[in-house]
Design an enzyme around this catalytic site. Sequence first.
Site, PDB file in Angstrom:
ATOM      1  N   GLY A  44       0.809  -1.220   0.000  1.00  0.00           N
ATOM      2  CA  GLY A  44       0.000   0.000   0.000  1.00  0.00           C
ATOM      3  C   GLY A  44       0.834   1.258   0.000  1.00  0.00           C
ATOM      4  N   ILE A  49      -0.466   6.950   3.841  1.00  0.00           N
ATOM      5  CA  ILE A  49       0.564   6.703   4.856  1.00  0.00           C
ATOM      6  C   ILE A  49       1.581   5.674   4.384  1.00  0.00           C
ATOM      7  CG2 ILE A  49      -0.925   7.404   6.757  1.00  0.00           C
ATOM      8  CD1 ILE A  49      -1.328   4.487   7.458  1.00  0.00           C
ATOM      9  N   ASP A  96      -1.244  -8.112  -6.527  1.00  0.00           N
ATOM     10  CA  ASP A  96      -2.649  -7.850  -6.232  1.00  0.00           C
ATOM     11  C   ASP A  96      -2.929  -8.632  -4.963  1.00  0.00           C
ATOM     12  OD1 ASP A  96      -5.378  -7.754  -5.940  1.00  0.00           O
ATOM     13  OD2 ASP A  96      -5.851  -8.383  -7.981  1.00  0.00           O
ATOM     14  N   SER A 178      -6.579  -0.700  12.883  1.00  0.00           N
ATOM     15  CA  SER A 178      -7.360   0.506  13.138  1.00  0.00           C
ATOM     16  C   SER A 178      -8.132   0.334  14.442  1.00  0.00           C
ATOM     17  CB  SER A 178      -8.351   0.759  11.990  1.00  0.00           C
ATOM     18  OG  SER A 178      -9.287   1.759  12.344  1.00  0.00           O
ATOM     19  N   TYR A 200     -24.189  -7.742   3.502  1.00  0.00           N
ATOM     20  CA  TYR A 200     -22.949  -6.968   3.495  1.00  0.00           C
ATOM     21  C   TYR A 200     -23.127  -5.555   4.029  1.00  0.00           C
ATOM     22  CZ  TYR A 200     -18.652  -4.778   1.833  1.00  0.00           C
ATOM     23  OH  TYR A 200     -17.458  -4.094   1.762  1.00  0.00           O
TER      24      TYR A 200
END
Length: 332
Positions: A44, A49, A96, A178, A200
């Site tokens: 990422g 960040i 990926d 998180s 979902y």
Amino acid sequence: MKETLRYLTGIAGPSGYGSKSTAEQVTANCFSSRPPRLTAIITGATSGIGAETARVLAMRGVRVVIPARDLIRAAEVKEGIQRETPKAEVIVLEIDLSSFASVKRFCSEFFALGLPLNILINNAGIFSQTLEYSDDKIEMTFATNYLGHYLLTDLLLEKMVETAAQTGVQGRIINVSSMIHSWVKKDTFRFTEMLIPKCYNGTRAYAQSKLASVLHAKEIARQLKARNARVTINAVHPGIVKTGIIRAHKSIITGKYSVFFMASKLLKSVSQGAATTCYVALSPQTEEVNGKYFVDCNESSCSPLANDESEAHKLWKQTRALLHRRLCHPAA
């Protein structure tokens, strides 16, 4: 209340840093105490960040490997880093994270480079308001945020153990989680339903993936301790950062929890958001620290469910069984 006040004011914790500290600040004194040519893989790292983490680690002399799906964007990040730090070594490889085959291919390409591996930062994350499935027919958020990083860590772990044994430098794995992981209740944390949800909800899926990330760190830390490996793994909460996830999906910080965040001006900058990851990756203060959860560059408490050793081991076993089935007996 005390922690909220500390966050709002930026008061430093026991580490000497707080919510207002930046990635450059927390690594300023690390360079002289760490070998000049560490190698780090940062997922990422094409934006937010992750890109800031890559920039600062490269600035501190770390060889940076950027696994990326968007190779054009990764090349731009590499160019920006080398423009600022001309001697920086930045390697871009395709991946990926939502695809098991792609993760395996990335690891094969990395091993072919013949490089050591000191630091693995599992930073990449997505948030999707609509139900999507990966090529492996798994809900996209869970596949990317958790399963891809689980497999990546599993495939790279022996290289990290080997590097640590050969160099005497402790390896470090950081799972970027998180605080939203604490929203998940045990009765909603069901492995099969996270793979293929019956009903979902984007925020719930994101929170579940972040809880899985902390549990993953807890279980791997236990296993590493048991084998006396010179590699640690910790989870971090970067803070609520001004990144694409927040801009594109405001539902994360609205609704019944919006009072906690109060206003967008309380969001961290990208540099502040990357600070905790960089601190855990490079600081001498985090040497030998294993299986912990960090917030604002200080050890903190995660949710009771995230601290549940039996839940962590169960998730690890379920994930391992899934990957064994999919990798050894792939669907036609």
